[in-house]
Each structure stands twice: as structure tokens, then as C-alpha cells.
Design an enzyme around this catalytic site. Structure first.
Site, PDB file in Angstrom:
ATOM      1  N   HIS A  41       6.610  10.787  40.841  1.00  0.00           N
ATOM      2  CA  HIS A  41       5.466  10.195  41.465  1.00  0.00           C
ATOM      3  C   HIS A  41       5.188  10.769  43.020  1.00  0.00           C
ATOM      4  O   HIS A  41       4.237  11.042  43.687  1.00  0.00           O
ATOM      5  CB  HIS A  41       5.606   8.797  41.549  1.00  0.00           C
ATOM      6  N   HIS A  42       6.362  10.582  44.032  1.00  0.00           N
ATOM      7  CA  HIS A  42       6.412  11.272  45.182  1.00  0.00           C
ATOM      8  C   HIS A  42       7.997  11.317  45.571  1.00  0.00           C
ATOM      9  O   HIS A  42       8.814  10.854  44.898  1.00  0.00           O
ATOM     10  CB  HIS A  42       5.603  10.307  46.405  1.00  0.00           C
ATOM     11  N   GLN A  72      14.787  10.925  48.536  1.00  0.00           N
ATOM     12  CA  GLN A  72      14.333   9.867  47.849  1.00  0.00           C
ATOM     13  C   GLN A  72      13.035  10.473  46.876  1.00  0.00           C
ATOM     14  O   GLN A  72      12.341  10.996  47.271  1.00  0.00           O
ATOM     15  CB  GLN A  72      13.702   8.749  48.707  1.00  0.00           C
ATOM     16  N   HIS A 132      10.555   8.981  43.773  1.00  0.00           N
ATOM     17  CA  HIS A 132      10.235   7.893  43.003  1.00  0.00           C
ATOM     18  C   HIS A 132       9.861   8.498  41.635  1.00  0.00           C
ATOM     19  O   HIS A 132       8.963   9.166  41.403  1.00  0.00           O
ATOM     20  CB  HIS A 132       8.789   7.347  43.819  1.00  0.00           C
ATOM     21  N   HIS A 182      -1.587   9.435  51.771  1.00  0.00           N
ATOM     22  CA  HIS A 182      -1.118   8.946  50.607  1.00  0.00           C
ATOM     23  C   HIS A 182      -1.657   7.455  50.391  1.00  0.00           C
ATOM     24  O   HIS A 182      -1.567   6.637  51.041  1.00  0.00           O
ATOM     25  CB  HIS A 182       0.427   8.998  50.954  1.00  0.00           C
ATOM     26  N   HIS A 192      -2.345   5.063  46.376  1.00  0.00           N
ATOM     27  CA  HIS A 192      -2.112   5.182  44.915  1.00  0.00           C
ATOM     28  C   HIS A 192      -3.459   5.445  44.395  1.00  0.00           C
ATOM     29  O   HIS A 192      -4.183   6.125  44.902  1.00  0.00           O
ATOM     30  CB  HIS A 192      -1.471   3.985  44.450  1.00  0.00           C
ATOM     31  N   MET A 195      -0.504   1.649  48.515  1.00  0.00           N
ATOM     32  CA  MET A 195      -0.088   1.897  49.746  1.00  0.00           C
ATOM     33  C   MET A 195      -1.175   2.696  50.390  1.00  0.00           C
ATOM     34  O   MET A 195      -2.255   3.291  49.994  1.00  0.00           O
ATOM     35  CB  MET A 195       1.009   2.926  49.485  1.00  0.00           C
TER      36      MET A 195
END
Length: 343
Positions: A72-73, A148, A150, A217, A219, A294
């Protein structure tokens, strides 16, 4: 091949130790997930790289190794100390403990927290301008890099992943040091509405930063995200310069800024996300999952013969409590139509 160029030290990895560098070469380093198995939906995984103690490196580009149907990111953090020394850990801020796998749970950074790069929606390679680089390692408070990822959907049994980044770097000192300032908004989005999520902060450090790239960014509800530099003249009138504006559902890469005018002491930076929940019958809160929302606007900048801002984040509590036009906010001449239109 996540471990091709990494030397194991305990349970972390040391960056670049086995490269035979000349000072001016640009090399690539693979910072990739080590064949992880996302066993459930909405899983955030982190993996660390430790930078060798005796050297300073300059990251001058980012080459993603990911696709939006898998990740997703992705975020790249610079840390003084990572959240844990595990090779991989669950780093979802709001992950439900009863849904967690056997992985240890921790935040990306235990000490120091710098967002260096962000990726989503099949964004392409980013190369920084000439003489610009993120300094890491010796002489900085970035001693670890933490990737990180997601994963919005869990994997079927037996399938693994090595999404991540190839970091372009050099040992040659760069005259312009890069930094990222993240503008973010909290709050709630009511159903059947159009909502503005807004933030603004004043620059209180005696530094001059030069914005050169921006990233948006959200959603699924985001329609327009815009970011500004605000300068107030001697008569108290605010002049809003558009740093960048974009439909956040296009590839979420860093794009060249609209206006690269320097941002200086006393200026304000501001961002607005226009959210459309006209087809949604429920309240949407800010959070990490696809069911949440977000609102982020990233400013990538450089400083000349100086160090980047100590300020890394500009956040507000968002709607229904915070808006640009709140009386206590003291903003004027707000470009209300421009900030929510792609025209």
C-alpha cells in the site's frame, strides 16, 4: 535478494561495510524486506539497517522495488535507535493485539524519527538535484535506516515478499543537505460531505530552506492536496505561495515544486486535503488502514552550508476543531478556491 550486500551484526545489518568505494562514485544499496510473510490484512512491517560507525554517507536517490498491488505504501525512517533490534517487526501504530502475528511489536524508531522518503501507487525513481543529499551515519543523529512497508492484504500461504528500496548513495560530501518536513492532519470526516483537513505551522528556526520536491498522500477519499509557504508583509497581509498541488490518487511520488522560493524564519507552511465522503454513510477517522484516512503533504528541501530543520512534523488535530480560518489561527488572505481545485 535482501541480504546480498549486507553483513550481519547481531540481529541488524551494517550498511555499506563491504563496498570498495571511491569517494565520488554513486552506488546502490538494497534495503529490502527479507522475504517476509504478511499473514494478515493491514500489516505494517519494519526492517532495519545499521550504518557503520566510522563513515558518513549521502543518499542521493531512491529506486523503489515495489508495486501497489502488493504494498500500500512504504516509508523510510532515519533513526538514532530503531524500535527494536529484531530483523523484522510489526510496526503498525494501531495494530490490534489479538490479530497480531508472532512478530515483536514496536514503533519504527525508539529514538530520533526522521522521514527521509515515502512511496505509494507505483511511484517511480527519485534522484535528488545536483550536490543535494541526505547525510546519514557519522556526525549525524541517523545511525539506522528503517524501512516500513504497509501490506493492506495478507498473503496466501507459502508466498513471501522483498519489497523495498535501492538507495543511491555516495561518500562524497554534498554541499546541500536534504531534509523532509511532513505536514499532517488528524480528525474526523463526517459522512455525505466534503471536508477540508488543514494544518499550518510557523518556522521558528533561524534557517533558510529551499523546497525542491513535494508529495501528497491520502487514502480513497482524497480529491486535492495542496501545500503553501505563507509570508506576511509589513502590513499584516499573508501572501500564499503554492509549493505543490495534486490529485492524491495519482502515483504518490515526489514531484518538482511549483514555487521553489526559500522558506525562512517566521514563515508559515500550510497544507489542505479536500476529502469527498459524499458516497460514504459513516464517519471516517484518521488511521493506518484502508478503512481510515490520512492527510499528508511532504516538503523535501535542502539547506546550503547548514543542517536541516530540527522541526520534522507540522500536525494539527484537524476537523471538526482545527481549520485555517479559526480566529486563533491568525491567517488571512486564504486562497480557499485555489487550495481545493486542480485548476
Amino acid at each position: 535478494m535482501a541480504s546480498t550486500h549486507m553483513l550481519r551484526l547481531g540481529v541488524c545489518f551494517t550498511l555499506l561495510l563491504n563496498f570498495d568505494l571511491t569517494c565520488c562514485e554513486v552506488k546502490k544499496f538494497p534495503l529490502l524486506m527479507p522475504d517476509v510473510y504478511p499473514d494478515r490484512d493491514e500489516l505494517y512491517l519494519c526492517t532495519p539497517v545499521r550504518i557503520v560507525d566510522e563513515k558518513s554517507f549521502y543518499i542521493v536517490g531512491f529506486d523503489p522495488n515495489a508495486t501497489m498491488n502488493v504494498a500500500h505504501h512504504m516509508l523510510l525512517f532515519g533513526c538514532n535507535t530503531p524500535g527494536t533490534t529484531e530483523e523484522v517487526w510489526d510496526c503498525g501504530e494501531m495494530a490490534m493485539s489479538d490479530k497480531s502475528s508472532n512478530l515483536k511489536k514496536a514503533i519504527p524508531c525508539a529514538d530520533g524519527n526522521h522521514v527521509l522518503y515515502a512511496w505509494a501507487r507505483d511511484a517511480k525513481t527519485l534522484e535528488l538535484p545536483e550536490d543535494v543529499g541526505f547525510q546519514v551515519g557519522k556526525g549525524t543523529d541517523i545511525q539506522y535506516l528503517v524501512l516500513q512497508v504497509h501490506y493492506s492484504k495478507g498473503f496466501e500461504a507459502g508466498r513471501t515478499d522483498n519489497s523495498g528500496l535501492f538507495l543511491m548513495y555516495t561518500e562524497q560530501p554534498q554541499s546541500k543537505l536534504a531534509g523532509v518536513l511532513l505536514l499532517g492532519v488528524g480528525g474526523l470526516i463526517p459522512p455525505k460531505s466534503q471536508t477540508h483537513m488543514e494544518t499550518a505551522c510557523q518556522i521558528t528556526e533561524d534557517k533558510t530552506i529551499h523546497p525542491f520536491a513535494y508529495r501528497t498522500h491520502t487514502h480513497s477519499l482524497g480529491k486535492v492536496v495542496s501545500g503553501y509557504n505563507i509570508k506576511r508583509d509589513s502590513e499584516g497581509v499573508d501572501h500564499w505561495s503554492l509549493i505543490g498541488k495534486r490529485d492524491p490518487l495519482t502515483p504518490q511520488m515526489f514531484y518538482p515544486v511549483f514555487d521553489n522560493s526559500p522558506i525562512t524564519y517566521g514563515d508559515r507552511v500550510a497544507a489542505r486535503c479536500t476529502m469527498d465522503s459524499s458516497k460514504r454513510n459513516r464517519v471516517t477517522q484518521v488511521g493506518p488502514t484502508n478503512n481510515d484516512e490520512m492527510c499528508n503533504f511532504y516538503i523535501m528541501y535542502y539547506v546550503e552550508n547548514d543542517t536541516p530543520l530540527q522541526m520534522k512534523y507540522c500536525t494539527t488535530e484537524g476537523p471538526p476543531y482545527y481549520h485555517w480560518n479559526n480566529v486563533y489561527n491568525d491567517l488571512n488572505n486564504i486562497p480557499d478556491v485555489e487550495a481545493s481545485s486542480l485548476d
